[in-house]
Write a protein that holds these residues in place. Sequence first.
Motif, PDB file in Angstrom:
ATOM      1  N   SER A  90       0.623  31.623 -12.702  1.00  0.00           N
ATOM      2  CA  SER A  90       1.597  30.648 -12.214  1.00  0.00           C
ATOM      3  C   SER A  90       2.053  31.058 -10.818  1.00  0.00           C
ATOM      4  CB  SER A  90       2.793  30.562 -13.163  1.00  0.00           C
ATOM      5  OG  SER A  90       3.559  31.762 -13.118  1.00  0.00           O
ATOM      6  N   TRP A  91       2.807  30.161 -10.183  1.00  0.00           N
ATOM      7  CA  TRP A  91       3.268  30.398  -8.816  1.00  0.00           C
ATOM      8  C   TRP A  91       4.790  30.452  -8.772  1.00  0.00           C
ATOM      9  CZ3 TRP A  91      -0.087  31.274  -4.801  1.00  0.00           C
ATOM     10  CH2 TRP A  91      -1.429  30.966  -5.032  1.00  0.00           C
ATOM     11  N   ALA A  92       5.306  31.416  -8.012  1.00  0.00           N
ATOM     12  CA  ALA A  92       6.725  31.432  -7.640  1.00  0.00           C
ATOM     13  C   ALA A  92       6.782  31.165  -6.138  1.00  0.00           C
ATOM     14  CB  ALA A  92       7.365  32.771  -7.971  1.00  0.00           C
ATOM     15  N   VAL A  93       7.364  30.028  -5.778  1.00  0.00           N
ATOM     16  CA  VAL A  93       7.473  29.626  -4.372  1.00  0.00           C
ATOM     17  C   VAL A  93       8.956  29.634  -4.018  1.00  0.00           C
ATOM     18  CG1 VAL A  93       6.857  27.912  -2.637  1.00  0.00           C
ATOM     19  CG2 VAL A  93       5.457  28.152  -4.709  1.00  0.00           C
ATOM     20  N   ILE A  94       9.320  30.411  -3.001  1.00  0.00           N
ATOM     21  CA  ILE A  94      10.732  30.598  -2.660  1.00  0.00           C
ATOM     22  C   ILE A  94      10.972  30.056  -1.257  1.00  0.00           C
ATOM     23  CG2 ILE A  94      12.626  32.246  -2.490  1.00  0.00           C
ATOM     24  CD1 ILE A  94      10.988  34.122  -4.287  1.00  0.00           C
ATOM     25  N   PHE A  95      12.007  29.218  -1.135  1.00  0.00           N
ATOM     26  CA  PHE A  95      12.343  28.563   0.126  1.00  0.00           C
ATOM     27  C   PHE A  95      13.738  28.993   0.578  1.00  0.00           C
ATOM     28  CE2 PHE A  95      10.023  25.641  -2.663  1.00  0.00           C
ATOM     29  CZ  PHE A  95       8.931  25.257  -1.889  1.00  0.00           C
ATOM     30  N   MET A  96      13.916  29.126   1.876  1.00  0.00           N
ATOM     31  CA  MET A  96      15.236  29.265   2.485  1.00  0.00           C
ATOM     32  C   MET A  96      15.408  28.118   3.462  1.00  0.00           C
ATOM     33  SD  MET A  96      16.832  32.254   4.930  1.00  0.00           S
ATOM     34  CE  MET A  96      16.827  31.394   6.510  1.00  0.00           C
ATOM     35  N   ASN A  97      16.402  27.266   3.221  1.00  0.00           N
ATOM     36  CA  ASN A  97      16.625  26.110   4.087  1.00  0.00           C
ATOM     37  C   ASN A  97      17.924  26.270   4.859  1.00  0.00           C
ATOM     38  OD1 ASN A  97      16.800  23.691   5.398  1.00  0.00           O
ATOM     39  ND2 ASN A  97      16.903  22.416   3.556  1.00  0.00           N
ATOM     40  N   GLN A 108      -2.624  26.267 -11.671  1.00  0.00           N
ATOM     41  CA  GLN A 108      -3.217  25.039 -11.153  1.00  0.00           C
ATOM     42  C   GLN A 108      -4.078  24.353 -12.206  1.00  0.00           C
ATOM     43  OE1 GLN A 108      -4.744  25.321  -6.991  1.00  0.00           O
ATOM     44  NE2 GLN A 108      -4.067  27.453  -7.131  1.00  0.00           N
ATOM     45  N   ASP A 109      -3.950  23.021 -12.245  1.00  0.00           N
ATOM     46  CA  ASP A 109      -4.773  22.162 -13.095  1.00  0.00           C
ATOM     47  C   ASP A 109      -4.548  22.399 -14.587  1.00  0.00           C
ATOM     48  OD1 ASP A 109      -6.009  21.066 -10.756  1.00  0.00           O
ATOM     49  OD2 ASP A 109      -7.237  22.879 -10.658  1.00  0.00           O
ATOM     50  N   VAL A 110      -3.357  22.904 -14.961  1.00  0.00           N
ATOM     51  CA  VAL A 110      -3.023  23.085 -16.375  1.00  0.00           C
ATOM     52  C   VAL A 110      -2.505  21.772 -16.936  1.00  0.00           C
ATOM     53  CG1 VAL A 110      -1.403  24.217 -17.947  1.00  0.00           C
ATOM     54  CG2 VAL A 110      -2.582  25.544 -16.206  1.00  0.00           C
ATOM     55  N   GLY A 111      -2.857  21.465 -18.187  1.00  0.00           N
ATOM     56  CA  GLY A 111      -2.430  20.222 -18.814  1.00  0.00           C
ATOM     57  C   GLY A 111      -1.008  20.296 -19.328  1.00  0.00           C
TER      58      GLY A 111
END
Length: 660
Positions: A494-501, A537-540
């Motif tokens: 899985s992915w952990a995507v971290i943003f600072m805005n 990615q592409d998991v149901g």
Amino acid sequence: MTDFVPFLLLIAIPYLVTGQSIQNLGVSCIASAQQCGPRGGIGDGSHPVLNPQSFITDALIPATPNTTRQLAPGPAPVRLAASPSASTSCPPRRSITIDSANGVQQEMIGFGHAWTDSATSVFNTLDNATLAKVLNDLFGQNGNNMGFMRHTIGSSDLSGEQYTYDDNGPSFNEGEPDLDLSHFSLGPYGTAQADFIARMGSVKGDVFLFGSPWSYPGWTKYNDLFIAPNLNVNGGGSYNVLNNSFNPIYIPQMQQYFEKYVDAFRDRGVQVNGITLMNEPLNYQGGYPCMFLDPVDAASMIAQGLGQAMRDRGVLIMAYDHNTDQPVYPARVIQGTGGEGGFTGAAAWHCYAGPVANYSVMDDFHWAFRNTLQFMTECSNYLPQVGSWNFEVASNFIPPITHGASAAAMWVMATDENYGPHSPYGGCAGCLGSVIVNSSTQYTLTNDYYMVGQFSRFVRRGSVNYRILGNGNEGDARGDNQFYTMAVRNPDSSWAVIFMNNIGSDQDVVISFTGGSDVWQGTIPNATVVTWLLPPQDVGVPAAPFSNGTSGTTSLGTGASAVCPTLTSPSTSSSSSYSSTSTIQPVPNTTHVIASSSTATGAFSFGSGSATETGVFSFGSSSASNTGAFSFGSGSASATGPFSFGSGSASASQKMRGAF
């Protein structure tokens, strides 16, 4: 010794192309000594991410605690059937691509803080139930799950009492040489740290722990003092003191010192996994526990036996531990200890180079030393202001990771309500941690706690950082507006995507991958740090996810059109500053001088041969005579007055403006 690669030749290279492995690094908990806590957490094979989730922390520091979003579940990102066109996207649109096909970078350890005497002191005041709760908040799988922790070897400026493990005298500034280290002892404060760190291991079993000294014992230094005087600078010492530095004749003793420290911690159930030879080795000011350590002396200590001793004990040696403006320092240490694959396996960086840290230096460093790990090991939030936006954690976690760091740690973890206990002689009297202890049954989790948690809860040890393409990173800390992005693939894929805005407006974000067909869309509100958890990615359509104490509610579905949610950014409030009431005290016992064959009168005087010296910071050799402050003489020189210098048969009587 390997050839030095000039950094200037590497500046134009935009990104890393190979990753560094952390697979051979150890953990602090010793299973044979105690029952270690669980390892891992959300994003590993036992706790897979199967639904998209979003967690958000507002940067606003509120006047009333707990009135903003703090690691709160937010609207989960939506999987789209395809990337939306500009006409169907929500303005302003930000298209970000994770280079999953070719952008593999470094393996990750995690995020954390530092154990200091302030933390052990305030935790000692808690009753058993409250202590167990705060340790779970910091290290538990349903808490911040911090996995990269530093601790101080001896005291620091976040210590109410100053000490080393071998002062060998009535106080920290009155020690005599202990050549066989027969007086070495962790003492009450070092023992308390070791015991609390062992208890940390019972909560989380896969913490990487490294230690850093703030100074060596005073008797190993040219000035004979653990803390040099502050030179009567208004408001406390800040001038560097030239002889507040390590004397390399004591390399054998300091090698034994580090060995005894690692062994003593192990005897108390703690495996030290890494060391830096000196915290901030280019900081040698007065009024502060610190010391200049030349990179040549550091390399000599490692090469002459410390490197092998630490390798035998499973301890990683990390060079430098200071700001990004002097990358030649760790380069020289690595080159002087066998080059890559030698005894120095990592470089450690701090955030304090002014006006802001230039973390792109780490890219250049990687190209010179491809297999050397890098870490961001210290950054501090100072005297936070109610009504301001707090991006100190995110702005010093995301950029180091995108430039190659495998882990990052903020400075002090816990204090009392007055940002202490801390040294009365100088240092940080307003450093904010994640925890403020209010009483034996109550503590406050600060905004920094939740900001650290946006990273440490969701990035697993063994995850891999990937390069960000497109509009994922905009601006830098020198300007007013930034948008930062980092993305790691966790062990469950899985992915952990971290943003600072901090760009000034809510951002409609669309994420795609170079190595897959998934497209995700959502809104990152202004003045926030947001973590998205994306299933492989592409998991149901999945089952319910591991919640880590919270849960998302949006299922994957089969793809949708872009949706523009309406979100409200936090409002500002009137600003009022917290202030420190600390009063700096004079450093005691600064006239202590270790006896020698020379005649020396006053503080910080050095004589050899028939030298005679009087005053402060005088240096003499052969038949030199020095009188006054900051005088230097050699040969038959005579130097009189402050800031005077003499050599050969010269005589100098002069006054120079400025200070060291």
